[in-house]
Design a protein around this motif. Structure first.
Motif, short mmCIF file in Angstrom:
data_model
loop_
_atom_site.label_atom_id
_atom_site.label_comp_id
_atom_site.label_asym_id
_atom_site.label_seq_id
_atom_site.Cartn_x
_atom_site.Cartn_y
_atom_site.Cartn_z
N GLU A 129 0.94 -1.24 0.05
CA GLU A 129 -0.06 -0.08 -0.10
C GLU A 129 1.05 1.28 -0.08
N PHE A 130 2.39 0.92 0.05
CA PHE A 130 2.87 2.22 -0.02
C PHE A 130 2.79 3.18 0.93
N SER A 131 2.38 2.94 2.39
CA SER A 131 1.84 3.98 3.28
C SER A 131 2.97 4.44 4.23
N VAL A 132 4.22 4.10 3.85
CA VAL A 132 5.45 4.74 4.80
C VAL A 132 6.29 5.36 3.85
N ASP A 133 6.44 6.87 4.28
CA ASP A 133 7.24 7.63 3.36
C ASP A 133 8.88 6.94 3.41
N GLY A 134 9.15 7.17 2.08
CA GLY A 134 10.86 6.84 2.09
C GLY A 134 10.93 5.81 0.86
N VAL A 135 11.72 4.85 1.32
CA VAL A 135 12.45 3.91 0.31
C VAL A 135 11.24 2.69 0.36
N PRO A 136 11.03 2.32 -0.92
CA PRO A 136 10.03 1.25 -0.97
C PRO A 136 10.48 0.05 0.14
N ASP A 137 9.38 -0.77 0.47
CA ASP A 137 9.55 -2.03 1.52
C ASP A 137 10.56 -2.73 0.61
N GLU A 138 11.92 -3.00 1.32
CA GLU A 138 12.71 -3.86 0.76
C GLU A 138 12.58 -5.37 0.72
N LYS A 139 11.35 -5.78 1.53
CA LYS A 139 10.74 -7.19 1.79
C LYS A 139 10.12 -7.57 0.46
N SER A 168 13.32 4.27 -12.69
CA SER A 168 13.51 3.00 -11.80
C SER A 168 12.58 1.87 -12.52
N CYS A 169 12.92 0.59 -12.20
CA CYS A 169 12.26 -0.59 -12.31
C CYS A 169 12.32 -1.41 -11.08
N LEU A 170 10.99 -1.62 -10.45
CA LEU A 170 10.99 -2.37 -9.22
C LEU A 170 10.44 -3.72 -9.56
N TRP A 202 10.39 -5.49 -2.75
CA TRP A 202 11.05 -4.94 -3.97
C TRP A 202 12.53 -5.06 -3.98
N SER A 203 13.11 -5.42 -5.15
CA SER A 203 14.44 -5.00 -5.70
C SER A 203 14.37 -4.20 -7.02
N TYR A 204 15.52 -3.99 -7.49
CA TYR A 204 15.63 -3.07 -8.53
C TYR A 204 16.62 -3.63 -9.54
N GLU A 205 16.15 -3.28 -10.89
CA GLU A 205 17.17 -3.24 -11.94
C GLU A 205 18.11 -2.05 -11.96
N THR A 206 19.24 -2.50 -12.49
CA THR A 206 20.30 -1.36 -12.78
C THR A 206 20.79 -1.26 -13.90
N GLY A 207 21.02 -0.05 -14.48
CA GLY A 207 21.74 0.09 -15.81
C GLY A 207 20.81 0.30 -16.85
N PHE A 208 21.34 0.46 -18.28
CA PHE A 208 20.78 0.26 -19.44
C PHE A 208 20.14 -1.31 -19.78
N VAL A 209 19.00 -1.77 -19.82
CA VAL A 209 18.58 -3.00 -19.65
C VAL A 209 18.04 -3.57 -20.70
N ARG A 210 16.94 -3.14 -21.51
CA ARG A 210 16.33 -3.62 -22.72
C ARG A 210 15.92 -2.43 -23.83
N ASN A 211 15.52 -2.84 -24.82
CA ASN A 211 14.68 -2.28 -25.94
C ASN A 211 15.48 -0.99 -26.12
#
Length: 281
Positions: free
Chosen positions: A38-48, A111-113, A50-59
């Motif tokens: 529900e994204f109810s806590v301000d700040g960084v998304p819940d690390e439990k 970002s990509c979560l 989401w993780s993230y892609e990094t860099g130039f990825v596709r397309n």
């Protein structure tokens, strides 16, 4: 999100269908909530979650993905695409055959979560309430990939994809044919008959079971794919839509489908109210 491969589009013609209140009530009794953010806590998304892609990825997309462009504020997840100039740490040469290593600089970030290796589900109702950016060159998506196999063998479901004035609902898989198979529908924003449609929140939904994948926006059926129809190949090692899938939320810019953009396109924000997964009781 479509990967940078040759594709064969299988275009379906869909008449928008509305789900009645009684049908929704029945569905709510049939399903139970098994996961949500529900994204109810301000700040960084819940690390439990989401993780993230990094860099130039596709397309051949223009954005450099980094976790810093995703944050929670006032009960919403915000994925922000912005102009930002940096050195590409993976740059090797402008003549390098890998496009991710031939760009000497980063000019756009976003970002990509993903829930990969954290959460995945086989079948259920997947929902997102969000307001998507529609500025020139923006390419937001809410989609899934199967946990086993390489793309497209693992299967892809685009619950929501937008670029160049169109809302898309897609399913992709590998068959015995040379090209990737797509069951894809496309609808102009003007199809939704509301001037401010793009400035409002909408609910995107997938209902997926062993027989079919149905994709909706605001209870309007956009696409229906037969799961059996994706299993006709003789050489299947992975049955893409009879395995768990994980979620991806991203805002791409430009690239093979996003098209051109201008300075006026930035910053653009993909604002997500919630993401929920239900399964049958």
């Amino acid at each position: 999100m479509k990967f940078n491969f040759l594709v064969l589009g299988v275009v379906s013609i869909v008449v928008f269908g509305f789900v009645t209140k009684s049908e929704r009530t029945f569905a709510e009794k049939e399903y139970k909530l098994v996961w949500s953010d529900e994204f109810s806590v301000d700040g960084v998304p819940d690390e439990k979650n989401w993780s993230y892609e990094t860099g130039f990825v596709r397309n051949h997309e223009k954005q450099w993905y980094q976790k810093e462009n995703a944050y929670c504020k006032n009960g919403f997840l915000i994925i922000e695409a912005k102009k930002e100039h940096k050195v590409n740490p993976n740059f090797i040469s402008k003549n390098h055959p890998d496009w991710t290593k031939k760009r000497d600089s980063i000019k756009v970030t976003s970002s990509c979560l993903i829930t990969r290796d954290k959460h995945s589900w086989q079948y259920g109702r997947f929902e997102m309430r969000a307001k998507i950016p529609v500025a020139k060159g923006m390419w937001p998506a809410f989609w899934t990939l199967g946990v086993k196999g390489n793309w497209p063998e693992n299967g892809e479901i685009d619950i929501m994809e937008y670029y160049r004035g169109k809302i898309l609902a897609n399913v992709a898989w590998k068959s015995d044919k040379k090209d990737t198979q797509w069951d894809s529908t496309s609808h102009l924003l003007s199809d939704f008959k509301k001037v401010n449609w793009a400035n409002e929140f909408h609910v995107w939904r997938m209902d997926w079971d062993a027989n079919s994948i149905n994709l909706y926006v605001d209870n309007q059926l956009l696409n229906e794919t037969s799961v059996t129809g994706t299993m006709q190949g003789k050489n299947h090692k992975v049955f893409p839509f009879k395995q768990p899938h994980y979620l991806l939320l991203n805002l791409a810019v430009g690239g093979d489908q996003g098209g051109s953009f201008s300075r006026a396109s930035f910053p653009s924000k993909y604002v997500v109210d919630y993401v929920r997964v239900y399964q049958k009781k």
